[in-house]
Every structure is written in structure tokens, then in C-alpha cells.
Design a protein around this motif. Structure first.
Motif: not given
Length: 217
Positions: A15-20, A53-68
Motif C-alpha cells: 500500500s505504501y508503494r502504491t502511495l509512492r 512513505l519516505a523510505i518507499s520513495l527512497s527505494k528508487g532513484d529519488k533523493k528524499v529528505i524527511l523532516i520532523d
């Protein structure tokens, strides 16, 4: 560990991969780069959704930053087992755009923890420096994911949603009241937030613990 890593073959991880995938296709022209994750109330799973979601997005070739961005009750450092000695509040306080203190989680994912709990979170998040920081990160990363406090409790999520490209609202199955959902949507609309979807979290009894609805609600 997050479920997309702990149980990558599970329905929830899928489901998270679908959201991604939905986000990637929706943001093909770069429309959704800065994304706010919030919820009407506490304990509805917004930080869980933001992290997975951040981890799922980062599994491809996308650069992701997650901020608390929950400077009152930061939790991402615990979820990712990272130090919280220096985080977002410290970065804002230093007002140094050239040095952004983040911690690498994997090859494509950087996490900025909440940092020292400040006395004025809303003012910090609404500051010109925070606006400049988001603008700088937009140029460096494919996705900037902002985990924010519950929108019914404080104004922080509204402040950041006004600066973001899109907002995802997380609600909990059989717990979040319909009135809370409508109130959260109204609060987001007051700042002209772009609500790009709703995540229904915690529907285990229906064979799935996650559901995403794309939509102009």
C-alpha cells in the motif's frame, strides 16, 4: 523498524508503494515535491506514514529528505534510531542555510530530527528562515517530507501546509470522528492548502492496515 523494510511483501508495504507510485505520477512535472503529513488528532499514525512513505520513495532513484517538524513532541529520531542532539529547531536557531544538519538513513534518504524542544515552535516554523530552508531543500531533493503536529491541536501544520505543494491527511479507522476529519479539512482550506490525499490507517480487520484516497475532498 518500519514495515516497508520489516515486512516488504505485506499488504501494508504494498500500500505504501502504491502511495509512492501515485505521488510520483501525480508529481511528474514537479508539482508535489514538498509534502506535509498531518492528522486531526494525536496517535493516528502520521509519523508512521511519513516514515514509511519516505523510505518507499527512497527505494528508487529519488533523493528524499524527511523532516520532523513536530518540535513539541519529536518522535522520528526514535523511529529511525538516530541522535536528536541537533535537529530542525537548532538549524532554524542558527539561521545557517549553507550547513543543513541531517543524518543519512540509506543511500537516498536523509532525516532531520526535531532537535531541542523550543519555547516558540509555531514562530520558528512560520519564520522567513524556514521558508528559505524549504526553498533550498526543494532544489536539492526530489521529495521533502514534513511530519507535522496534529492540525486540530496547534497551527504548525497549517503554517507548513501553506508553504508546501501538497498535504496528506492521516486518519485512523474506527477512531477518528467524522467531525474531526471535516474540521481538519476546513483548517487546511483556510490556508489554501492543497489536500492531495487521505490515508486511512489501522484497518487490520479488513485485511489491510492502510488505504489511500487521492482527492479533492
Amino acid at each position: 523498524m518500519h514495515i516497508v523494510e520489516k515486512e516488504p511483501k505485506s499488504i501494508v508495504a504494498e500500500s505504501y508503494r502504491t502511495l509512492r507510485t501515485n505521488l510520483q505520477y501525480s508529481s511528474f512535472d514537479g508539482e508535489y515535491k514538498v509534502i506535509v503529513i498531518t492528522s486531526p488528532n494525536p496517535t493516528e499514525g502520521k509519523s508512521t506514514v511519513a516514515g514509511n512513505l519516505a523510505i518507499s520513495l527512497s527505494k528508487g532513484d529519488k533523493k528524499v529528505i524527511l523532516i520532523d517538524c513536530d518540535l513539541r513532541k519529536p518522535v522520528l529520531h526514535k523511529r529511525f534510531k538516530l541522535s536528536n542532539a541537533t535537529g530542525l529547531s537548532d538549524i532554524i536557531l542558527a539561521k545557517e542555510t549553507r550547513v543543513i544538519v541531517g543524518q543519512r538513513y540509506n543511500e537516498n534518504l536523509i532525516v532531520i530530527t526535531g532537535g531541542t524542544v523550543p519555547p516558540n515552535p509555531s514562530e520558528m516554523l512560520g519564520s522567513k528562515y524556514m521558508t528559505n530552508l524549504i526553498a533550498a531543500l526543494r532544489e536539492l531533493y526530489d521529495y521533502v517530507i514534513l511530519d507535522t503536529p496534529p492540525i486540530q491541536l496547534v497551527t504548525d501544520a497549517q503554517i507548513l501546509s501553506a508553504k508546501a505543494d501538497g498535504t496528506i491527511l492521516v486518519v485512523k479507522a474506527e477512531e477518528t470522528k467524522k467531525s474531526s476529519v471535516h474540521n481538519a479539512i476546513d483548517l487546511l482550506r483556510k490556508v489554501n492548502a492543497n489536500i492531495i490525499g487521505i490515508v486511512l490507517n489501522g484497518v487490520e480487520n479488513k485485511g489491510n492496515s492502510y488505504y489511500y484516497e487521492d482527492g479533492k475532498v
